[in-house]
Design a protein around this motif. Structure first.
Motif, PDB file in Angstrom:
ATOM      1  N   VAL A  22      39.446  38.631  41.423  1.00  0.00           N
ATOM      2  CA  VAL A  22      38.559  37.746  40.526  1.00  0.00           C
ATOM      3  C   VAL A  22      38.226  36.395  40.808  1.00  0.00           C
ATOM      4  CG1 VAL A  22      38.575  36.850  38.223  1.00  0.00           C
ATOM      5  CG2 VAL A  22      39.447  39.273  38.531  1.00  0.00           C
ATOM      6  N   ALA A  23      39.251  35.609  41.602  1.00  0.00           N
ATOM      7  CA  ALA A  23      39.079  34.343  41.926  1.00  0.00           C
ATOM      8  C   ALA A  23      38.154  34.277  42.931  1.00  0.00           C
ATOM      9  CB  ALA A  23      40.128  33.468  41.980  1.00  0.00           C
ATOM     10  N   ASN A  24      38.136  35.210  44.035  1.00  0.00           N
ATOM     11  CA  ASN A  24      37.500  34.949  45.261  1.00  0.00           C
ATOM     12  C   ASN A  24      36.272  35.792  45.542  1.00  0.00           C
ATOM     13  OD1 ASN A  24      36.989  35.686  48.380  1.00  0.00           O
ATOM     14  ND2 ASN A  24      38.666  33.906  48.242  1.00  0.00           N
ATOM     15  N   ASP A  25      36.296  37.024  44.908  1.00  0.00           N
ATOM     16  CA  ASP A  25      35.222  38.055  45.054  1.00  0.00           C
ATOM     17  C   ASP A  25      34.345  37.908  43.803  1.00  0.00           C
ATOM     18  OD1 ASP A  25      36.376  38.439  47.346  1.00  0.00           O
ATOM     19  OD2 ASP A  25      36.528  40.700  47.020  1.00  0.00           O
ATOM     20  N   ALA A  26      34.745  37.940  42.615  1.00  0.00           N
ATOM     21  CA  ALA A  26      33.603  38.175  41.529  1.00  0.00           C
ATOM     22  C   ALA A  26      32.972  37.038  41.129  1.00  0.00           C
ATOM     23  CB  ALA A  26      34.650  38.296  40.268  1.00  0.00           C
ATOM     24  N   ILE A  27      33.205  35.925  41.756  1.00  0.00           N
ATOM     25  CA  ILE A  27      32.398  34.776  41.447  1.00  0.00           C
ATOM     26  C   ILE A  27      30.998  34.733  42.644  1.00  0.00           C
ATOM     27  CG2 ILE A  27      33.319  33.292  43.414  1.00  0.00           C
ATOM     28  CD1 ILE A  27      32.107  32.198  40.140  1.00  0.00           C
ATOM     29  N   GLN A  28      31.263  35.679  43.633  1.00  0.00           N
ATOM     30  CA  GLN A  28      30.075  35.862  44.358  1.00  0.00           C
ATOM     31  C   GLN A  28      29.134  36.789  43.859  1.00  0.00           C
ATOM     32  OE1 GLN A  28      32.210  37.365  47.851  1.00  0.00           O
ATOM     33  NE2 GLN A  28      33.581  35.910  47.906  1.00  0.00           N
ATOM     34  N   THR A  29      29.560  37.517  42.856  1.00  0.00           N
ATOM     35  CA  THR A  29      28.710  38.526  42.159  1.00  0.00           C
ATOM     36  C   THR A  29      28.029  37.572  40.836  1.00  0.00           C
ATOM     37  OG1 THR A  29      29.686  40.496  42.736  1.00  0.00           O
ATOM     38  CG2 THR A  29      28.341  40.515  41.052  1.00  0.00           C
ATOM     39  N   LEU A  30      28.941  36.896  40.279  1.00  0.00           N
ATOM     40  CA  LEU A  30      28.681  36.228  39.053  1.00  0.00           C
ATOM     41  C   LEU A  30      28.326  34.612  39.221  1.00  0.00           C
ATOM     42  CD1 LEU A  30      31.553  37.612  36.823  1.00  0.00           C
ATOM     43  CD2 LEU A  30      28.951  38.143  36.757  1.00  0.00           C
ATOM     44  N   GLY A  31      28.364  34.089  40.297  1.00  0.00           N
ATOM     45  CA  GLY A  31      28.118  32.939  40.717  1.00  0.00           C
ATOM     46  C   GLY A  31      26.841  32.328  40.250  1.00  0.00           C
ATOM     47  N   THR A  32      25.756  33.215  40.516  1.00  0.00           N
ATOM     48  CA  THR A  32      24.358  32.629  40.274  1.00  0.00           C
ATOM     49  C   THR A  32      24.094  32.898  38.851  1.00  0.00           C
ATOM     50  OG1 THR A  32      23.668  34.985  40.825  1.00  0.00           O
ATOM     51  CG2 THR A  32      23.393  33.469  42.617  1.00  0.00           C
ATOM     52  N   PHE A  33      24.862  33.820  38.257  1.00  0.00           N
ATOM     53  CA  PHE A  33      24.665  34.044  36.582  1.00  0.00           C
ATOM     54  C   PHE A  33      25.428  32.655  35.932  1.00  0.00           C
ATOM     55  CE2 PHE A  33      26.624  35.820  32.680  1.00  0.00           C
ATOM     56  CZ  PHE A  33      25.411  36.039  32.186  1.00  0.00           C
ATOM     57  N   LEU A  34      26.285  32.273  36.517  1.00  0.00           N
ATOM     58  CA  LEU A  34      27.171  31.093  35.950  1.00  0.00           C
ATOM     59  C   LEU A  34      26.435  29.880  36.227  1.00  0.00           C
ATOM     60  CD1 LEU A  34      30.879  31.780  36.878  1.00  0.00           C
ATOM     61  CD2 LEU A  34      30.028  31.881  34.347  1.00  0.00           C
ATOM     62  N   SER A  35      25.715  29.619  37.333  1.00  0.00           N
ATOM     63  CA  SER A  35      25.000  28.598  37.925  1.00  0.00           C
ATOM     64  C   SER A  35      23.777  28.210  36.819  1.00  0.00           C
ATOM     65  CB  SER A  35      24.546  28.336  39.159  1.00  0.00           C
ATOM     66  OG  SER A  35      25.547  28.528  40.043  1.00  0.00           O
ATOM     67  N   SER A  36      23.186  29.513  36.572  1.00  0.00           N
ATOM     68  CA  SER A  36      21.851  29.384  35.959  1.00  0.00           C
ATOM     69  C   SER A  36      22.099  29.531  34.340  1.00  0.00           C
ATOM     70  CB  SER A  36      20.826  30.358  36.453  1.00  0.00           C
ATOM     71  OG  SER A  36      21.488  31.695  35.973  1.00  0.00           O
ATOM     72  N   ASN A  37      23.113  29.633  33.966  1.00  0.00           N
ATOM     73  CA  ASN A  37      23.437  29.771  32.428  1.00  0.00           C
ATOM     74  C   ASN A  37      24.517  28.636  32.142  1.00  0.00           C
ATOM     75  OD1 ASN A  37      21.833  32.136  31.245  1.00  0.00           O
ATOM     76  ND2 ASN A  37      22.648  32.873  33.036  1.00  0.00           N
ATOM     77  N   SER A  38      24.700  27.719  32.809  1.00  0.00           N
ATOM     78  CA  SER A  38      25.599  26.583  32.598  1.00  0.00           C
ATOM     79  C   SER A  38      25.509  26.190  31.254  1.00  0.00           C
ATOM     80  CB  SER A  38      25.555  25.518  33.732  1.00  0.00           C
ATOM     81  OG  SER A  38      24.464  24.860  33.726  1.00  0.00           O
ATOM     82  N   HIS A  39      24.302  26.072  30.719  1.00  0.00           N
ATOM     83  CA  HIS A  39      24.036  25.392  29.299  1.00  0.00           C
ATOM     84  C   HIS A  39      24.489  26.440  28.287  1.00  0.00           C
ATOM     85  CE1 HIS A  39      20.530  27.912  30.242  1.00  0.00           C
ATOM     86  NE2 HIS A  39      20.318  28.017  28.964  1.00  0.00           N
ATOM     87  N   ARG A  40      24.979  27.731  28.530  1.00  0.00           N
ATOM     88  CA  ARG A  40      25.429  28.510  27.433  1.00  0.00           C
ATOM     89  C   ARG A  40      26.891  28.457  27.236  1.00  0.00           C
ATOM     90  NH1 ARG A  40      20.692  31.223  26.340  1.00  0.00           N
ATOM     91  NH2 ARG A  40      19.425  31.628  28.236  1.00  0.00           N
TER      92      ARG A  40
END
Length: 336
Positions: A22-40
């Motif tokens: 989760v810490a190493n791999d999942a962020i590669q999938t959800l990273g752009t989602f988290l970056s572009s929705n950092s205001h939510r």
């Protein structure tokens, strides 16, 4: 499940593998989602991802008769006796993740169960990197002048509402495909067919770990995403996610051999960055090359560690009293 020392080590391996993946791999999938929705709110993003994770869990469990790995562990039999040696790989992943190194958990964890699968996994992963690099390069060469230059020019403005819907759709699409590929890295430590109680336990563990990931907004590996050009823009994130998901679907249908989604992700970002540099001069060619080389060097470093662990595992297993996979004639593993 009986909870003797063998099964306790299985559970410990599962918990460590779940956290490290989760810490190493999942962020590669959800990273752009988290970056572009950092205001939510983080919990809103978690509910969305958690709902998809729950569906993928139950569908795989039902369709593959209790096998949540979607058949990707067929060539990775569970050992007759777990020792502390098999708990080392996810611990190594955690250490590398702490320093922001995007190690492939596919190589590091699965090769610990059987090193003979490494050549096939490595070849598929190399092809995945090259294909993703080519897709990223071609797509962004084609759309840069017609479309992406407009995104760059309006990146300080609020995107149209339909882009929000498109990005959440693309993220859900990508997230489901990534889970199908990478759940094998986590469930290698559990029986290949789970009963309902183990399914619920595993689901709760994964949901809690992802809640922590979303609360922390990604952690150290998130820097690989945010260091690339304009990945915080929701329109840019949508394009990355759709391209990534389509590549994963292609390799899912190609064979059941596990592959490194980390390498696919790095290849896509490297090709995208080069396409933007060539067409829009967003940064220098040398800088883009150094960034791609740095990311790949980290991935190769993780591969070297994985190979070292895989070759050391028979010795560690022999030292700790490990056994072969032969249930009728359990013989102590020999490093020879």
């Amino acid at each position: 499940m009986e909870f003797d020392a063998h099964h306790l080590l299985m559970m410990l391996g599962f918990l460590l593998a779940a956290y490290s993946v989760v810490a190493n791999d999942a962020i590669q999938t959800l990273g752009t989602f988290l970056s572009s929705n950092s205001h939510r709110p983080w919990w809103l993003l978690w509910l969305f991802a958690g709902g998809i994770l729950t569906f993928v869990f139950f569908y795989g469990w039902h369709a593959y008769e209790g096998d949540i790995s979607y058949g990707r562990l067929e060539k990775f039999p569970i050992p007759d006796l777990f020792t502390w040696a098999l708990v080392l790989p996810p611990l190594i992943v955690l250490i590398l993740t702490r320093y922001g190194i995007p190690v492939s958990t596919t190589f590091l964890i699965l090769t610990s169960f059987t090193a003979t699968a490494l050549p096939a996994m490595l070849m598929k992963s190399i092809i995945g990197y090259l294909l993703a690099f080519g897709v990223g390069l071609i797509v962004y060469l084609v759309i840069s002048k017609l479309f992406y230059s407009r995104i760059m020019a309006t990146r300080d403005r609020e995107p149209a509402r339909y882009w929000v819907a498109l990005q959440w759709i693309s993220t859900g699409f990508l997230w489901s495909q990534w889970l199908v590929q990478d759940l094998a890295n986590i469930f290698a430590y559990l029986p290949r067919q789970l009963d309902m109680s183990m399914l619920i336990f595993a689901l709760v563990v994964m949901l809690v770990l992802h809640a922590y990931l979303f609360y922390r907004r990604g952690g150290a590996i998130q820097g690989i995403v945010t260091s690339k050009t304009n990945t915080q823009d929701i329109r840019s994130a949508t394009l990355i996610d759709f391209a990534y998901a389509l590549i994963l679907i292609f390799f899912k249908e190609l064979s059941n051999v596990p592959m490194s989604t980390t390498w696919v992700f790095l290849g896509l970002l490297a090709g995208r960055e080069l396409g933007l540099v060539l067409m829009l001069k967003v940064t220098s060619l040398n800088q883009a090359g150094r960034t791609a080389a740095s990311d790949m060097a980290k991935a190769i470093a993780g591969l070297v560690v994985s190979i070292a662990v895989a070759f050391a595992m028979p010795y560690l297993a022999a030292y700790t009293g490990g056994f072969t996979h032969d249930h009728e004639h359990p013989v102590t593993v020999s490093p020879d």
